[in-house]
Design a protein around this motif. Structure first.
Motif, PDB file in Angstrom:
ATOM      1  N   HIS A 168       0.856  -1.191   0.000  1.00  0.00           N
ATOM      2  CA  HIS A 168       0.000   0.000   0.000  1.00  0.00           C
ATOM      3  C   HIS A 168       0.885   1.232   0.000  1.00  0.00           C
ATOM      4  O   HIS A 168       1.853   1.307   0.772  1.00  0.00           O
ATOM      5  CB  HIS A 168      -0.928   0.011   1.221  1.00  0.00           C
ATOM      6  N   ALA A 169       0.567   2.177  -0.855  1.00  0.00           N
ATOM      7  CA  ALA A 169       1.278   3.466  -0.942  1.00  0.00           C
ATOM      8  C   ALA A 169       2.784   3.276  -1.098  1.00  0.00           C
ATOM      9  O   ALA A 169       3.576   4.019  -0.525  1.00  0.00           O
ATOM     10  CB  ALA A 169       0.957   4.329   0.270  1.00  0.00           C
ATOM     11  N   GLY A 170       3.164   2.243  -1.852  1.00  0.00           N
ATOM     12  CA  GLY A 170       4.576   1.994  -2.094  1.00  0.00           C
ATOM     13  C   GLY A 170       5.309   1.338  -0.938  1.00  0.00           C
ATOM     14  O   GLY A 170       6.531   1.229  -0.951  1.00  0.00           O
ATOM     15  N   ILE A 171       4.584   0.893   0.061  1.00  0.00           N
ATOM     16  CA  ILE A 171       5.174   0.259   1.255  1.00  0.00           C
ATOM     17  C   ILE A 171       4.684  -1.183   1.327  1.00  0.00           C
ATOM     18  O   ILE A 171       3.509  -1.461   1.088  1.00  0.00           O
ATOM     19  CB  ILE A 171       4.756   1.002   2.542  1.00  0.00           C
ATOM     20  N   THR A 172       5.578  -2.097   1.668  1.00  0.00           N
ATOM     21  CA  THR A 172       5.184  -3.473   1.931  1.00  0.00           C
ATOM     22  C   THR A 172       4.994  -3.618   3.435  1.00  0.00           C
ATOM     23  O   THR A 172       5.928  -3.424   4.212  1.00  0.00           O
ATOM     24  CB  THR A 172       6.256  -4.469   1.449  1.00  0.00           C
TER      25      THR A 172
ATOM     26  N   ALA B 176       4.116   4.421  11.535  1.00  0.00           N
ATOM     27  CA  ALA B 176       4.799   5.702  11.300  1.00  0.00           C
ATOM     28  C   ALA B 176       5.105   5.870   9.807  1.00  0.00           C
ATOM     29  O   ALA B 176       4.919   6.963   9.254  1.00  0.00           O
ATOM     30  CB  ALA B 176       6.077   5.779  12.122  1.00  0.00           C
ATOM     31  N   ALA B 177       5.539   4.795   9.145  1.00  0.00           N
ATOM     32  CA  ALA B 177       5.821   4.861   7.710  1.00  0.00           C
ATOM     33  C   ALA B 177       4.536   5.169   6.937  1.00  0.00           C
ATOM     34  O   ALA B 177       4.545   5.968   5.989  1.00  0.00           O
ATOM     35  CB  ALA B 177       6.438   3.550   7.222  1.00  0.00           C
ATOM     36  N   TYR B 178       3.423   4.567   7.346  1.00  0.00           N
ATOM     37  CA  TYR B 178       2.137   4.836   6.702  1.00  0.00           C
ATOM     38  C   TYR B 178       1.742   6.298   6.899  1.00  0.00           C
ATOM     39  O   TYR B 178       1.357   6.991   5.950  1.00  0.00           O
ATOM     40  CB  TYR B 178       1.052   3.895   7.239  1.00  0.00           C
ATOM     41  N   LYS B 179       1.869   6.795   8.115  1.00  0.00           N
ATOM     42  CA  LYS B 179       1.494   8.181   8.410  1.00  0.00           C
ATOM     43  C   LYS B 179       2.358   9.172   7.635  1.00  0.00           C
ATOM     44  O   LYS B 179       1.890  10.256   7.279  1.00  0.00           O
ATOM     45  CB  LYS B 179       1.597   8.455   9.915  1.00  0.00           C
ATOM     46  N   GLU B 180       3.599   8.806   7.346  1.00  0.00           N
ATOM     47  CA  GLU B 180       4.485   9.678   6.575  1.00  0.00           C
ATOM     48  C   GLU B 180       4.000   9.877   5.143  1.00  0.00           C
ATOM     49  O   GLU B 180       4.392  10.844   4.488  1.00  0.00           O
ATOM     50  CB  GLU B 180       5.915   9.129   6.571  1.00  0.00           C
ATOM     51  N   THR B 181       3.113   9.011   4.665  1.00  0.00           N
ATOM     52  CA  THR B 181       2.554   9.170   3.317  1.00  0.00           C
ATOM     53  C   THR B 181       1.465  10.243   3.308  1.00  0.00           C
ATOM     54  O   THR B 181       0.929  10.553   2.243  1.00  0.00           O
ATOM     55  CB  THR B 181       1.972   7.845   2.771  1.00  0.00           C
ATOM     56  N   ARG B 182       1.145  10.791   4.471  1.00  0.00           N
ATOM     57  CA  ARG B 182       0.102  11.808   4.633  1.00  0.00           C
ATOM     58  C   ARG B 182      -1.227  11.317   4.047  1.00  0.00           C
ATOM     59  O   ARG B 182      -1.823  11.949   3.171  1.00  0.00           O
ATOM     60  CB  ARG B 182       0.529  13.130   4.034  1.00  0.00           C
TER      61      ARG B 182
END
Length: 98
Positions: free
Chosen positions: A30-34, A67-73
């Protein structure tokens, strides 16, 4: 009495359900994150203590991944997509109302 229509089982959904039945973690993109999600029996106990969907998602994916997810705003709409993918990765039936 009519029975509710079931969604057709896609190969992707079948694979997610089969993977979720195993004891190990599953992943989803999701959003470029695994994201790596533990087996439901390995979730933190606090997941059972909350009715808050945001808190449950945060607990399930863990602080670093959250935190990584939240950084995607993310937007509210994006969170809905994220939560859906998280649910599917766990192999849950998305039509069950859970």
């Amino acid at each position: 009495m009519t029975t509710p229509k079931k969604k057709p089982v896609t190969p992707k959904a079948s694979a997610a359900k089969a993977e979720a039945l195993e004891e190990g973690p599953v992943t989803f993109e999701h959003a470029g994150i695994t994201f790596e999600v533990p087996h439901p029996l390995d979730f933190p106990l606090e997941v059972l203590e909350t009715d808050d969907e945001f808190e449950a998602c945060r607990l399930i994916v863990g602080e670093d991944q959250w935190a990584a997810y939240k950084e995607t705003r993310p937007t509210i709409r994006d969170f809905g997509v994220f939560a859906q993918k998280l649910s599917e990765a766990q192999g849950r039936d998305t039509d069950s109302g859970n």
